[in-house]
Write a protein that holds these residues in place. Structure first.
Motif, short mmCIF file in Angstrom:
data_model
loop_
_atom_site.label_atom_id
_atom_site.label_comp_id
_atom_site.label_asym_id
_atom_site.label_seq_id
_atom_site.Cartn_x
_atom_site.Cartn_y
_atom_site.Cartn_z
N TYR A 212 0.83 -1.21 0.00
CA TYR A 212 0.00 0.00 0.00
C TYR A 212 0.86 1.26 0.00
CZ TYR A 212 -3.52 3.39 1.52
OH TYR A 212 -4.34 4.48 1.62
N VAL A 213 1.97 1.22 0.71
CA VAL A 213 2.89 2.37 0.72
C VAL A 213 3.45 2.61 -0.67
CG1 VAL A 213 5.11 3.22 1.57
CG2 VAL A 213 3.47 2.21 3.17
N VAL A 214 3.83 1.53 -1.36
CA VAL A 214 4.35 1.67 -2.73
C VAL A 214 3.30 2.29 -3.65
CG1 VAL A 214 5.13 0.39 -4.76
CG2 VAL A 214 5.99 -0.23 -2.51
N VAL A 215 2.07 1.78 -3.58
CA VAL A 215 0.99 2.32 -4.40
C VAL A 215 0.75 3.80 -4.06
CG1 VAL A 215 -1.47 2.16 -4.91
CG2 VAL A 215 -0.10 0.08 -4.73
N SER A 216 0.81 4.14 -2.78
CA SER A 216 0.56 5.52 -2.36
C SER A 216 1.66 6.46 -2.83
CB SER A 216 0.43 5.57 -0.83
OG SER A 216 -0.65 4.79 -0.39
N VAL A 217 2.91 5.99 -2.80
CA VAL A 217 4.01 6.82 -3.30
C VAL A 217 3.82 7.11 -4.79
CG1 VAL A 217 6.48 6.84 -3.82
CG2 VAL A 217 5.68 6.07 -1.58
N ILE A 218 3.45 6.09 -5.56
CA ILE A 218 3.18 6.29 -6.98
C ILE A 218 2.06 7.31 -7.17
CG2 ILE A 218 2.42 5.18 -9.11
CD1 ILE A 218 3.66 2.59 -8.05
N THR A 219 1.01 7.18 -6.35
CA THR A 219 -0.13 8.09 -6.44
C THR A 219 0.29 9.52 -6.18
OG1 THR A 219 -1.68 6.36 -5.75
CG2 THR A 219 -2.41 8.64 -5.50
N MET A 220 1.04 9.75 -5.12
CA MET A 220 1.42 11.11 -4.74
C MET A 220 2.39 11.75 -5.73
SD MET A 220 -0.42 11.64 -2.21
CE MET A 220 -1.36 10.72 -1.02
N LEU A 221 3.18 10.94 -6.40
CA LEU A 221 4.15 11.49 -7.34
C LEU A 221 3.60 11.63 -8.75
CD1 LEU A 221 7.45 9.65 -6.30
CD2 LEU A 221 6.72 11.97 -5.71
N ALA A 222 2.71 10.72 -9.14
CA ALA A 222 2.34 10.68 -10.56
C ALA A 222 0.86 10.43 -10.82
CB ALA A 222 3.16 9.61 -11.27
N ALA A 223 -0.01 10.60 -9.82
CA ALA A 223 -1.43 10.34 -10.06
C ALA A 223 -2.34 11.26 -9.26
CB ALA A 223 -1.75 8.88 -9.75
N VAL A 224 -1.95 12.51 -9.12
CA VAL A 224 -2.78 13.47 -8.39
C VAL A 224 -3.28 14.60 -9.30
CG1 VAL A 224 -1.71 13.01 -6.15
CG2 VAL A 224 -0.73 14.76 -7.63
N PHE A 225 -3.07 14.44 -10.59
CA PHE A 225 -3.44 15.50 -11.52
C PHE A 225 -4.93 15.85 -11.44
CE2 PHE A 225 -5.11 16.76 -15.68
CZ PHE A 225 -4.38 17.90 -15.92
N SER A 226 -5.78 14.82 -11.39
CA SER A 226 -7.22 15.08 -11.37
C SER A 226 -7.63 15.88 -10.15
CB SER A 226 -7.99 13.76 -11.42
OG SER A 226 -7.71 13.05 -12.61
N TYR A 227 -7.07 15.53 -9.00
CA TYR A 227 -7.38 16.28 -7.78
C TYR A 227 -6.99 17.75 -7.94
CZ TYR A 227 -7.55 11.63 -5.55
OH TYR A 227 -7.84 10.34 -5.22
N ILE A 228 -5.76 17.97 -8.39
CA ILE A 228 -5.23 19.33 -8.49
C ILE A 228 -5.98 20.13 -9.55
CG2 ILE A 228 -3.19 20.69 -9.07
CD1 ILE A 228 -2.95 19.26 -6.39
N TYR A 229 -6.25 19.52 -10.68
CA TYR A 229 -6.88 20.22 -11.80
C TYR A 229 -8.28 20.71 -11.43
CZ TYR A 229 -8.23 21.28 -16.61
OH TYR A 229 -8.63 21.91 -17.76
N ILE A 230 -9.05 19.85 -10.77
CA ILE A 230 -10.42 20.22 -10.41
C ILE A 230 -10.44 21.21 -9.25
CG2 ILE A 230 -12.67 19.40 -9.66
CD1 ILE A 230 -11.98 18.56 -12.47
N MET A 231 -9.73 20.90 -8.19
CA MET A 231 -9.73 21.76 -7.01
C MET A 231 -9.10 23.11 -7.28
SD MET A 231 -11.16 20.11 -4.43
CE MET A 231 -10.51 20.74 -2.89
N GLY A 232 -8.11 23.15 -8.17
CA GLY A 232 -7.43 24.40 -8.48
C GLY A 232 -8.00 25.13 -9.67
N GLY A 233 -9.16 24.71 -10.15
CA GLY A 233 -9.78 25.39 -11.29
C GLY A 233 -9.01 25.24 -12.57
#
Length: 291
Positions: A212-233
């Protein structure tokens, strides 16, 4: 067994391997190639490491890297929440099957849907601040999205809430497969809840926690675009307070029309993520082989 019979299984999977190699391998090679070119349109002249030098000389890029590193702080919180909730569910409290469904719902929902709802909730006049004011906690009613000081932390709250759902389900599945006689014996011997968690449950779940830590590291480094794009307009705002490397790549490619810069940043993100994943797996391998 003849040499031809040994090759038969590989021949069956060869078409699929070739297809995957073309779909994923060819674009990856082109990205590496484009990172060394000044691309205009579909190609351009070779310029060596110039794109990398330009990126490494930009403060915006380093701000993006810093924001990704800040998001890594969410991983211990996600692990702790997932572990505690999964252990409580594994103890089969009344209605635990219903709770299991409820906690997994955020992960089933699409990220844009979740982000839009959370963005409305955390607006300055949204439900979160209204509830805080109703509880006479006006000092905590912040401009969660519009303030550059807290915008990234607001996104982190959303990520923790959604991504913890995956950890809960993974941990719960592992817990339900464990031999309960050990924990029952610990209860009889007088071991408290925290002692059982720390000395029995966590060691038994070491493998799935590391996964789970490995998956989470991948998420935080390379899979947060959708969160940032929507929340940041769509801008990583306010200002560049929530700019991450993925958004930097997106802006370089779509808004600035600089495919070479976007390719070089993508290559660096790919290499850093690959190195971190390799190190995490090496640590796990060493832990498994150690006495």
């Amino acid at each position: 067994m003849t040499p031809s019979s040994r090759l038969t299984p590989y021949l069956y999977v060869l078409p699929l391997v070739a297809l995957l190699g073309f779909v994923f391998g060819y674009p990856l090679l082109k990205i590496f190639e484009f990172s060394f070119k000044m691309v205009r349109g579909i190609d351009g002249p070779w310029i060596g490491f110039r794109n990398y030098q330009l990126i490494l000389g930009q403060s915006l890029f380093w701000d993006s890297v810093l924001h990704n590193l800040q998001l890594l702080l969410a991983i211990p919180v996600m692990v702790a929440i997932s572990l505690i909730v999964s252990v409580l569910l594994a103890e089969r409290v009344a209605g635990w099957k219903l709770y299991r469904i409820i906690v997994f719902v955020p992960f089933v929902l699409a990220i844009p849907i979740v982000a839009v709802v959370m963005k409305r909730m955390f607006q300055f006049s949204g439900p979160v601040n209204e509830m805080l004011r109703w509880l006479s906690l006006d000092f905590m009613a912040l401009d969660w999205i519009g303030s550059s000081d807290v915008a990234l932390w607001t996104v982190m709250i959303l990520i923790i809430w959604r991504e913890s759902a995956l950890g809960i389900i993974l941990f719960l599945a592992r817990l339900l497969s464990l031999d309960e006689s050990v924990t029952e014996a610990a209860k009889i011997d007088g071991a408290g809840w925290w002692h059982r968690l720390w000395h029995i449950i966590i060691p038994e779940m070491r493998g799935v926690i590391e996964f789970y830590v490995v998956v989470s590291v991948i998420t935080m480094l390379a899979a947060v675009f959708s969160y940032i794009y929507i929340m940041g307009g769509g801008r990583g705002g306010p200002g560049t307070s929530t700019e991450v490397v993925e958004l930097y790549i997106f802006n370089a490619l779509i808004r600035s029309s600089l495919p070479g810069i976007a390719a070089a940043a993508s290559v660096m993100l790919f290499l850093v993520t690959g190195v971190l994943i390799f190190l995490l797996f090496k640590v796990r391998q060493r832990a498994e082989t150690s006495p």
